[in-house]
Design an enzyme around this catalytic site. Structure first.
Site, PDB file in Angstrom:
ATOM      1  N   ASP A  46       0.795  -1.249   0.000  1.00 49.71           N
ATOM      2  CA  ASP A  46       0.000   0.000   0.000  1.00 49.71           C
ATOM      3  C   ASP A  46       0.821   1.290   0.000  1.00 49.71           C
ATOM      4  O   ASP A  46       0.444   2.268   0.661  1.00 49.71           O
ATOM      5  CB  ASP A  46      -0.971   0.007   1.196  1.00 49.71           C
ATOM      6  CG  ASP A  46      -1.959  -1.140   1.153  1.00 49.71           C
ATOM      7  OD1 ASP A  46      -1.926  -1.924   0.185  1.00 49.71           O
ATOM      8  OD2 ASP A  46      -2.770  -1.268   2.101  1.00 49.71           O
TER       9      ASP A  46
ATOM     10  N   GLU B  26      -4.591  -0.745  -1.258  1.00 45.75           N
ATOM     11  CA  GLU B  26      -5.914  -0.828  -0.629  1.00 45.75           C
ATOM     12  C   GLU B  26      -6.853   0.002  -1.489  1.00 45.75           C
ATOM     13  O   GLU B  26      -6.600   1.197  -1.718  1.00 45.75           O
ATOM     14  CB  GLU B  26      -5.870  -0.300   0.811  1.00 45.75           C
ATOM     15  CG  GLU B  26      -7.206  -0.482   1.536  1.00 45.75           C
ATOM     16  CD  GLU B  26      -7.144  -0.137   3.018  1.00 45.75           C
ATOM     17  OE1 GLU B  26      -6.042  -0.073   3.587  1.00 45.75           O
ATOM     18  OE2 GLU B  26      -8.234   0.067   3.604  1.00 45.75           O
TER      19      GLU B  26
ATOM     20  N   LYS C  93      -6.657  -4.714  -3.096  1.00 41.85           N
ATOM     21  CA  LYS C  93      -7.235  -5.424  -1.950  1.00 41.85           C
ATOM     22  C   LYS C  93      -8.266  -4.548  -1.236  1.00 41.85           C
ATOM     23  O   LYS C  93      -7.981  -3.404  -0.893  1.00 41.85           O
ATOM     24  CB  LYS C  93      -6.117  -5.841  -0.984  1.00 41.85           C
ATOM     25  CG  LYS C  93      -5.322  -4.695  -0.380  1.00 41.85           C
ATOM     26  CD  LYS C  93      -4.085  -5.222   0.272  1.00 41.85           C
ATOM     27  CE  LYS C  93      -3.657  -4.646   1.584  1.00 41.85           C
ATOM     28  NZ  LYS C  93      -4.224  -3.456   2.129  1.00 41.85           N
TER      29      LYS C  93
ATOM     30  N   LYS D 178      -7.655  -4.952   4.881  1.00 46.44           N
ATOM     31  CA  LYS D 178      -6.324  -4.616   5.388  1.00 46.44           C
ATOM     32  C   LYS D 178      -5.335  -5.717   5.008  1.00 46.44           C
ATOM     33  O   LYS D 178      -4.188  -5.450   4.675  1.00 46.44           O
ATOM     34  CB  LYS D 178      -6.371  -4.395   6.904  1.00 46.44           C
ATOM     35  CG  LYS D 178      -7.354  -3.308   7.356  1.00 46.44           C
ATOM     36  CD  LYS D 178      -7.118  -1.975   6.669  1.00 46.44           C
ATOM     37  CE  LYS D 178      -8.108  -0.914   7.141  1.00 46.44           C
ATOM     38  NZ  LYS D 178      -8.078   0.297   6.292  1.00 46.44           N
TER      39      LYS D 178
ATOM     40  N   THR E 157       0.524   0.560   6.673  1.00 48.72           N
ATOM     41  CA  THR E 157       1.224   0.953   7.875  1.00 48.72           C
ATOM     42  C   THR E 157       1.585  -0.316   8.652  1.00 48.72           C
ATOM     43  O   THR E 157       0.896  -1.336   8.525  1.00 48.72           O
ATOM     44  CB  THR E 157       0.367   1.895   8.771  1.00 48.72           C
ATOM     45  OG1 THR E 157      -0.833   1.227   9.166  1.00 48.72           O
ATOM     46  CG2 THR E 157       0.016   3.167   8.050  1.00 48.72           C
TER      47      THR E 157
ATOM     48  N   CYS F 271      -2.043  -2.674   7.795  1.00 44.88           N
ATOM     49  CA  CYS F 271      -2.055  -3.578   6.636  1.00 44.88           C
ATOM     50  C   CYS F 271      -0.844  -4.501   6.564  1.00 44.88           C
ATOM     51  O   CYS F 271      -0.955  -5.634   6.090  1.00 44.88           O
ATOM     52  CB  CYS F 271      -2.192  -2.766   5.355  1.00 44.88           C
ATOM     53  SG  CYS F 271      -3.822  -2.002   5.225  1.00 44.88           S
TER      54      CYS F 271
ATOM     55  N   GLN G  35       8.276 -14.559  21.071  1.00 49.03           N
ATOM     56  CA  GLN G  35       7.897 -15.970  21.229  1.00 49.03           C
ATOM     57  C   GLN G  35       8.514 -16.843  20.131  1.00 49.03           C
ATOM     58  O   GLN G  35       7.859 -17.733  19.582  1.00 49.03           O
ATOM     59  CB  GLN G  35       6.374 -16.128  21.226  1.00 49.03           C
ATOM     60  CG  GLN G  35       5.669 -15.269  22.285  1.00 49.03           C
ATOM     61  CD  GLN G  35       4.179 -15.477  22.270  1.00 49.03           C
ATOM     62  OE1 GLN G  35       3.691 -16.569  22.567  1.00 49.03           O
ATOM     63  NE2 GLN G  35       3.438 -14.444  21.922  1.00 49.03           N
TER      64      GLN G  35
HETATM   65  N1  TIU Z   1      -2.588   0.174   4.369  1.00 45.74           N
HETATM   66  C1  TIU Z   1      -3.036   0.395   5.594  1.00 45.74           C
HETATM   67  O1  TIU Z   1      -2.344   0.209   6.581  1.00 45.74           O
HETATM   68  N2  TIU Z   1      -4.337   0.908   5.709  1.00 45.74           N
HETATM   69  C2  TIU Z   1      -4.748   1.683   6.747  1.00 45.74           C
HETATM   70  O2  TIU Z   1      -5.910   2.067   6.794  1.00 45.74           O
HETATM   71  N3  TIU Z   1      -3.807   2.036   7.663  1.00 45.74           N
HETATM   72  C3  TIU Z   1      -3.943   2.909   8.682  1.00 45.74           C
HETATM   73  O3  TIU Z   1      -3.036   2.994   9.501  1.00 45.74           O
HETATM   74  N4  TIU Z   1      -5.038   3.662   8.763  1.00 45.74           N
END
Ligand code: TIU
Length: 223
Positions: free
Chosen positions: A24, A72, A129, A132, A158, A162, A202
């Site tokens: 993304d 996304e 996609k 997430k 992020t 995702c 772990q």
């Molecule tokens: N790609 C992704 O992480 N989508 C999100 O909506 N991330 C946020 O941190 N909002």
């Protein structure tokens, strides 16, 4: 096999059965006026990883290894966007609304493009996609199976949303996963740190992590 001095212990991958998955890196999340900003985030934080992510993509390109990019995104009629996702919270603009980079998070709109510095080349796989995770409601699993991929290297944004969701989906499907620490970013530095810690806790319960330089050194040494 190439062996990386990763955490929590060495990560070995067969490069011909490994794919880089860049999650993304689209204008919606990285640039002002997109989905990330409508959710109330400071998007400036995410630009920091662009040079390292470009080097990581370059490493895979130079070696002819598989590269997957994800976005996304939703269809123009929002048929694949659950109302629960669209209506959640109080965004300044909702998914599908007209924003400065076109309709928010809609496939084909300018904001949905991967940023120019990391743009896919012909022959690289691009997955749209709606969720997430990149395996949910996409052909990614089938594509990787047909290519015989067993190991995945992750980058993108992020970290705790995702990227982590997709790593968990991949881990449950049997892939050995490595997250490149300085090629992933969050709007919340503390969430990035926590996600990295929980992924490798772990005994690599979700996967391994390493900085790009450590991966690059391992590839160089293997030659
Ligand atoms: N790609 C992704 O992480 N989508 C999100 O909506 N991330 C946020 O941190 N909002």
């Amino acid at each position: 096999m190439i062996t990386v001095a990763a955490e929590p212990f060495a990560y070995s991958f067969p490069p011909e059965k490994t794919a880089l998955v860049v999650i993304d890196m689209q204008r919606d999340f990285v640039e002002p006026g997109g989905f990330g900003e409508t959710l109330g985030n400071n998007v400036a934080l995410l630009s920091a990883i662009v040079p390292t992510t470009a080097k990581l993509i370059g490493l895979f390109r130079d070696n002819g290894w598989t590269i997957v990019h994800t976005r996304e995104s939703h269809s123009a009629d929002l048929a694949d966007c659950p109302p629960a996702k669209r209506l959640r919270g109080s965004p300044t603009l909702k998914i599908g609304d007209e924003g400065p980079m076109g309709r928010i998070l809609i496939r084909g709109e300018p904001g949905n493009d991967i940023i120019p510095e990391l743009a896919p080349l012909a022959g690289e796989i691009v997955i749209d996609k709606p969720g997430k995770g990149a395996f949910y409601a996409t052909a990614l699993g089938d594509i990787l199976r047909l290519k015989g991929i067993t190991h995945l290297v992750f980058a993108g944004v992020t970290t705790e949303v995702c990227v982590q969701t997709t790593m968990r989906e991949a881990n449950d499907r049997g892939y050995d996963c490595l997250l490149v620490e300085d090629a992933t970013e969050s709007y919340f530095p503390e969430f990035k740190a926590a996600a990295i810690a929980m992924i490798r806790a772990q005994g690599a319960i979700v996967g391994w992590t390493a900085p790009f330089a450590t991966l690059e050194a391992a590839v160089r040494e293997a030659k």
